[in-house]
Design a protein around this motif. Sequence first.
Motif: not given
Length: 232
Positions: A20-21, A138-142, A202-207
């Motif tokens: 994941c990186s 990660s699950a909720d951020k980049v 940055l936060s990742l929005p949910p799918a």
Amino acid sequence: MTPPPFRWLFLLSALAVGGCSAKAGTRPVVVELFQSQGCSSCPPANDNLAKVADRPDVIALNFAVTYWDGQGWKDTFAQPKFTARQWGYAHGFGRGNVFTPEVVVNGRHDGVGAAWADFARLVGAGAGDPAGPTIALSADKVTLGAGAKPAATADVWLVRYDPHVLQVPIRGGENGGRTLPHKDIVRELVRIGGWNGGAASLSLPPATQAGLMTAVLLQAPGGGPILAAAKG
């Protein structure tokens, strides 16, 4: 067969890495295919994308475009924003047309990609592109590492795509009567921020739907080169 207007296609290069990186000094390859279910020339390019889709060093993204929808079959995956993305590449390459199929690699190299030799050549060219900053998902951020300041603020794109092979019955148009496999179909494309060379998170929005893979592309604006990418 004579193509309809705007049969041209751009395939954004997809960058990928194992896990994941993406580490500094590595160059995952982003392979973007622009295609349509209504285009009889597109199935071979879809097959070629599927051949590299599961490689850890590749991010394969399958964008369905809308401009074939008036040719007897409306693509079930197409979105106007995907067509707009292809037009961004066309302008970036100094062209006045888009076409299908087209493969764009790392936002730097493009071609038709229907023949395997051509497709493999494009992916190989992308492997030699310069590496950019680190990207960790990660699950909720980049998290983006620091790097050379770009000439203009780079876009951070969130892409969510379906890693499964989807069998699509086509009931009209040039491919009418066929059932065609599609893999790594893009479902979401969202600009989540910008990058000016400094480390950032940055936060990742949910799918919006379950079972999708996530990729993040760091890209020069206006259909420019992809500077770094990661999938997870």
